[in-house]
Design a protein around this motif. Structure first.
Motif, PDB file in Angstrom:
ATOM      1  N   THR A 190      -3.098  10.668  10.554  1.00  0.00           N
ATOM      2  CA  THR A 190      -3.553  10.896   9.174  1.00  0.00           C
ATOM      3  C   THR A 190      -3.625   9.603   8.359  1.00  0.00           C
ATOM      4  O   THR A 190      -4.264   9.577   7.308  1.00  0.00           O
ATOM      5  CB  THR A 190      -2.621  11.881   8.438  1.00  0.00           C
ATOM      6  N   GLY A 191      -2.944   8.548   8.826  1.00  0.00           N
ATOM      7  CA  GLY A 191      -2.868   7.303   8.063  1.00  0.00           C
ATOM      8  C   GLY A 191      -4.155   6.491   8.108  1.00  0.00           C
ATOM      9  O   GLY A 191      -5.145   6.882   8.725  1.00  0.00           O
ATOM     10  N   PRO A 224       8.049   9.230   1.477  1.00  0.00           N
ATOM     11  CA  PRO A 224       9.017   9.531   2.537  1.00  0.00           C
ATOM     12  C   PRO A 224      10.014   8.375   2.663  1.00  0.00           C
ATOM     13  O   PRO A 224       9.858   7.344   2.016  1.00  0.00           O
ATOM     14  CB  PRO A 224       8.135   9.612   3.783  1.00  0.00           C
ATOM     15  N   ASP A 225      11.053   8.548   3.482  1.00  0.00           N
ATOM     16  CA  ASP A 225      11.952   7.429   3.796  1.00  0.00           C
ATOM     17  C   ASP A 225      11.353   6.584   4.905  1.00  0.00           C
ATOM     18  O   ASP A 225      11.560   5.372   4.946  1.00  0.00           O
ATOM     19  CB  ASP A 225      13.321   7.957   4.228  1.00  0.00           C
ATOM     20  N   VAL A 226      10.647   7.269   5.802  1.00  0.00           N
ATOM     21  CA  VAL A 226      10.058   6.596   6.963  1.00  0.00           C
ATOM     22  C   VAL A 226       8.659   7.157   7.173  1.00  0.00           C
ATOM     23  O   VAL A 226       8.460   8.374   7.072  1.00  0.00           O
ATOM     24  CB  VAL A 226      10.913   6.856   8.230  1.00  0.00           C
ATOM     25  N   VAL A 227       7.698   6.277   7.439  1.00  0.00           N
ATOM     26  CA  VAL A 227       6.367   6.749   7.812  1.00  0.00           C
ATOM     27  C   VAL A 227       5.888   5.934   9.005  1.00  0.00           C
ATOM     28  O   VAL A 227       6.081   4.719   9.059  1.00  0.00           O
ATOM     29  CB  VAL A 227       5.369   6.687   6.625  1.00  0.00           C
ATOM     30  N   THR A 228       5.325   6.637   9.986  1.00  0.00           N
ATOM     31  CA  THR A 228       4.803   5.940  11.158  1.00  0.00           C
ATOM     32  C   THR A 228       3.280   6.027  11.146  1.00  0.00           C
ATOM     33  O   THR A 228       2.709   7.007  10.678  1.00  0.00           O
ATOM     34  CB  THR A 228       5.322   6.570  12.466  1.00  0.00           C
ATOM     35  N   THR A 229       2.650   4.984  11.663  1.00  0.00           N
ATOM     36  CA  THR A 229       1.199   5.033  11.814  1.00  0.00           C
ATOM     37  C   THR A 229       0.789   4.212  13.033  1.00  0.00           C
ATOM     38  O   THR A 229       1.589   3.454  13.590  1.00  0.00           O
ATOM     39  CB  THR A 229       0.470   4.578  10.526  1.00  0.00           C
ATOM     40  N   ALA A 230      -0.438   4.401  13.475  1.00  0.00           N
ATOM     41  CA  ALA A 230      -0.978   3.627  14.605  1.00  0.00           C
ATOM     42  C   ALA A 230      -2.499   3.803  14.571  1.00  0.00           C
ATOM     43  O   ALA A 230      -3.134   3.277  13.674  1.00  0.00           O
ATOM     44  CB  ALA A 230      -0.387   4.084  15.944  1.00  0.00           C
ATOM     45  N   LYS A 231      -3.038   4.575  15.514  1.00  0.00           N
ATOM     46  CA  LYS A 231      -4.481   4.857  15.638  1.00  0.00           C
ATOM     47  C   LYS A 231      -5.410   3.965  14.797  1.00  0.00           C
ATOM     48  O   LYS A 231      -5.859   2.953  15.283  1.00  0.00           O
ATOM     49  CB  LYS A 231      -4.729   6.340  15.383  1.00  0.00           C
ATOM     50  N   GLY A 232      -5.691   4.328  13.552  1.00  0.00           N
ATOM     51  CA  GLY A 232      -6.673   3.582  12.760  1.00  0.00           C
ATOM     52  C   GLY A 232      -6.235   2.199  12.336  1.00  0.00           C
ATOM     53  O   GLY A 232      -7.032   1.432  11.801  1.00  0.00           O
ATOM     54  N   LEU A 233      -4.990   1.850  12.584  1.00  0.00           N
ATOM     55  CA  LEU A 233      -4.449   0.576  12.094  1.00  0.00           C
ATOM     56  C   LEU A 233      -5.109  -0.634  12.760  1.00  0.00           C
ATOM     57  O   LEU A 233      -5.287  -1.674  12.130  1.00  0.00           O
ATOM     58  CB  LEU A 233      -2.927   0.559  12.313  1.00  0.00           C
ATOM     59  N   ILE A 238       0.830  -1.208   0.000  1.00  0.00           N
ATOM     60  CA  ILE A 238       0.000   0.000   0.000  1.00  0.00           C
ATOM     61  C   ILE A 238       0.866   1.260   0.000  1.00  0.00           C
ATOM     62  O   ILE A 238       0.582   2.227  -0.711  1.00  0.00           O
ATOM     63  CB  ILE A 238      -0.928   0.009   1.240  1.00  0.00           C
ATOM     64  N   SER A 239       1.936   1.242   0.791  1.00  0.00           N
ATOM     65  CA  SER A 239       2.692   2.474   1.062  1.00  0.00           C
ATOM     66  C   SER A 239       3.877   2.691   0.129  1.00  0.00           C
ATOM     67  O   SER A 239       4.399   3.799   0.051  1.00  0.00           O
ATOM     68  CB  SER A 239       3.227   2.427   2.499  1.00  0.00           C
ATOM     69  N   GLY A 240       4.335   1.621  -0.554  1.00  0.00           N
ATOM     70  CA  GLY A 240       5.568   1.728  -1.323  1.00  0.00           C
ATOM     71  C   GLY A 240       6.822   1.668  -0.453  1.00  0.00           C
ATOM     72  O   GLY A 240       7.929   1.948  -0.919  1.00  0.00           O
ATOM     73  N   MET A 241       6.671   1.290   0.806  1.00  0.00           N
ATOM     74  CA  MET A 241       7.826   1.117   1.686  1.00  0.00           C
ATOM     75  C   MET A 241       8.360  -0.315   1.532  1.00  0.00           C
ATOM     76  O   MET A 241       7.723  -1.163   0.904  1.00  0.00           O
ATOM     77  CB  MET A 241       7.426   1.369   3.145  1.00  0.00           C
ATOM     78  N   ASP A 242       9.542  -0.573   2.117  1.00  0.00           N
ATOM     79  CA  ASP A 242      10.171  -1.888   1.971  1.00  0.00           C
ATOM     80  C   ASP A 242      10.019  -2.781   3.203  1.00  0.00           C
ATOM     81  O   ASP A 242       9.902  -4.000   3.081  1.00  0.00           O
ATOM     82  CB  ASP A 242      11.674  -1.733   1.689  1.00  0.00           C
ATOM     83  N   ARG A 243      10.110  -2.174   4.394  1.00  0.00           N
ATOM     84  CA  ARG A 243      10.092  -2.972   5.620  1.00  0.00           C
ATOM     85  C   ARG A 243       9.316  -2.267   6.729  1.00  0.00           C
ATOM     86  O   ARG A 243       9.204  -1.045   6.720  1.00  0.00           O
ATOM     87  CB  ARG A 243      11.529  -3.218   6.123  1.00  0.00           C
ATOM     88  N   GLY A 274      -8.309  10.649   3.131  1.00  0.00           N
ATOM     89  CA  GLY A 274      -8.843  10.474   1.777  1.00  0.00           C
ATOM     90  C   GLY A 274      -8.002   9.573   0.882  1.00  0.00           C
ATOM     91  O   GLY A 274      -8.452   9.183  -0.201  1.00  0.00           O
ATOM     92  N   THR A 275      -6.785   9.270   1.306  1.00  0.00           N
ATOM     93  CA  THR A 275      -5.971   8.231   0.658  1.00  0.00           C
ATOM     94  C   THR A 275      -5.415   7.391   1.804  1.00  0.00           C
ATOM     95  O   THR A 275      -5.469   7.831   2.954  1.00  0.00           O
ATOM     96  CB  THR A 275      -4.793   8.837  -0.145  1.00  0.00           C
ATOM     97  N   TYR A 276      -4.873   6.200   1.494  1.00  0.00           N
ATOM     98  CA  TYR A 276      -4.466   5.361   2.632  1.00  0.00           C
ATOM     99  C   TYR A 276      -3.504   6.108   3.545  1.00  0.00           C
ATOM    100  O   TYR A 276      -3.677   6.185   4.748  1.00  0.00           O
ATOM    101  CB  TYR A 276      -3.890   4.005   2.192  1.00  0.00           C
ATOM    102  N   PHE A 277      -2.437   6.691   2.910  1.00  0.00           N
ATOM    103  CA  PHE A 277      -1.584   7.621   3.652  1.00  0.00           C
ATOM    104  C   PHE A 277      -1.743   9.004   3.028  1.00  0.00           C
ATOM    105  O   PHE A 277      -1.969   9.121   1.813  1.00  0.00           O
ATOM    106  CB  PHE A 277      -0.114   7.183   3.600  1.00  0.00           C
TER     107      PHE A 277
END
Ligand SMILES: *Cc1c(COP(=O)(O)O)cnc(C)c1O
Length: 394
Positions: free
Chosen positions: A220-221, A238-247, A85-90, A226-229
């Protein structure tokens, strides 16, 4: 029953909810409330969503916790889905937002150490909120959150929010900068958003100076804006994105995602968590994310967010207490001229749950599942409260 044995960390409203369904909560007397807070942007799928309930029951009956000493298939599956979803690797999984940010800050410091920087410093923003641990309260741009907890930790520099020149100016004067950390929309800080060009400009600056670009999407995630992130609306990663709350829709789980060199910084022993990413949390979050995407709830958040902003603009057009109506998706702010925290208790009386942040901004965070009829009721009830408040404060 009283709360006298609870540490006095919250000024609580005198109500307790026994159950809920979708955007509705019911108190001990059976009174029904329209929930425009969602447990502070947590219950994106609303209350008692059957997919979440089923996932909890299914996994709890199998195995809840084994520890990160062993492979956890549900963690691998959720990690893969979030990276897709995010285009991140790990991903590193935590139990909360603050812990996800702690992981991001540790990544920034490691990145600096690898470059030979002894005092790695992260640029953070005025009015930011990043959590309540010692490092994240230092990163937070609110003296009330920090007061009494000094000494704060080293390694943070403060820039004005949404001001790329402020970041450039710090970079000119400080050779220790290793990362920039910012929220796309400041949830606790009053619902200010970044301009469209800010994130692309920040991306270019981070590339030029080899800094980690860290986005705090804890609020915001997971579809909220209005988008997943939220960054997916700006064409950068970004290089790093953090999320929690809605997860986790209420199950405590957070995530720190990284791509490229940032994803390769942690090695066995660098970081860890006993509960983080446990089988139960990951299986539940997997059901949450899958449902959010399959039911196109980020799209509904965009649509209903616009509907609410238009509706409020119309309903409040003649209210001179209202300074601004802003936000993205279903993260809405209505700024009033004066301090308005009393309106939260009045809203409770009117059987609608709302929140006030930054003293004079009404914050609305309804579930991403809301329909037009529920949105109309939010507009109607909240506008009436604002008019009443406005009349009483004249
Ligand atoms: C809520 C929040 C946090 C902290 O998350 P916790 O789960 O309370 O630790 C950090 N950053 C932002 C932007 C948040 O909204």
């Amino acid at each position: 029953m009283t709360g006298q044995h609870l540490m006095n960390t919250y000024g609580r409203l005198p109500v307790a909810f026994t159950h809920g369904k979708g955007a509705w909560l019911y108190d001990e007397a059976g009174k029904q409330y329209l929930d425009a807070v969602s447990g502070v942007a947590v219950c994106g799928l609303g209350h008692a969503h059957p997919a979440v309930t089923q996932a909890i029951c299914e996994q709890a009956a199998r195995v809840m916790h084994t520890s990160n000493l062993y492979r956890i298939p549900a963690q691998e599956t959720l990690g893969e889905r979030l990276c897709q979803i995010s285009g991140m690797d790990r991903v590193f999984f935590s139990n909360s937002g603050a812990e996800a940010n702690e992981a991001a800050i540790k990544l920034a410091r490691l990145h600096g150490k690898h470059k030979g920087i002894e005092l790695p410093t992260v640029i953070v923003m005025e009015n930011a909120f990043h959590g309540r641990t010692i490092a994240t309260l230092t990163a937070t741009g609110n003296r009330k959150v920090q007061a009494g907890f000094e000494p704060l930790v080293q390694g943070f520099a403060r820039a004005r929010f949404n001001d790329i020149q402020a970041v450039e100016s710090i970079l000119r004067n400080n050779k220790n900068i290793v990362a920039v950390m910012v929220e796309p929309v400041q949830g606790e800080g009053g619902l200010a958003s970044l301009d469209d060009q800010y994130l692309p400009l920040l991306r270019a600056l981070c590339d030029k100076h080899d800094l980690l670009m860290i986005l705090d999407e804890i609020q915001t995630g997971n579809g909220r804006t209005g988008t997943y992130f939220a960054y997916q609306q700006s064409g950068i990663k970004p290089d790093v994105v953090t999320t929690a709350k809605g997860l986790g829709n209420g199950f405590p789980i957070g995530a720190c995602l990284a791509q490229g060199k940032a994803a390769a910084l942690f090695q066995p022993g660098s970081h860890g968590s006993t509960y983080g990413g446990n089988p139960l949390g990951c299986f539940v979050a997997e059901a949450v994310v899958k449902t959010l995407v399959e039911e196109k709830l980020p799209e509904n958040a965009a649509k209903m967010g616009q509907y609410l902003r238009n509706g409020f603009a119309e309903a409040l057009a003649n209210c001179d207490q209202v300074v601004d109506i802003r936000g993205k998706g279903l993260m809405l702010g209505i700024e009033l001229k004066t301090e308005c925290s009393a309106i939260v208790a009045q809203a409770l009386e009117a059987q609608i749950l709302i929140n006030v942040t930054a003293g004079n901004v009404i914050r609305l965070l309804p579930p991403l599942t809301i329909n037009k009829s529920e949105a109309d009721q939010i507009i109607e009830r909240v506008s009436a409260l604002i008019f009443a408040y406005s009349a009483s404060s004249q």
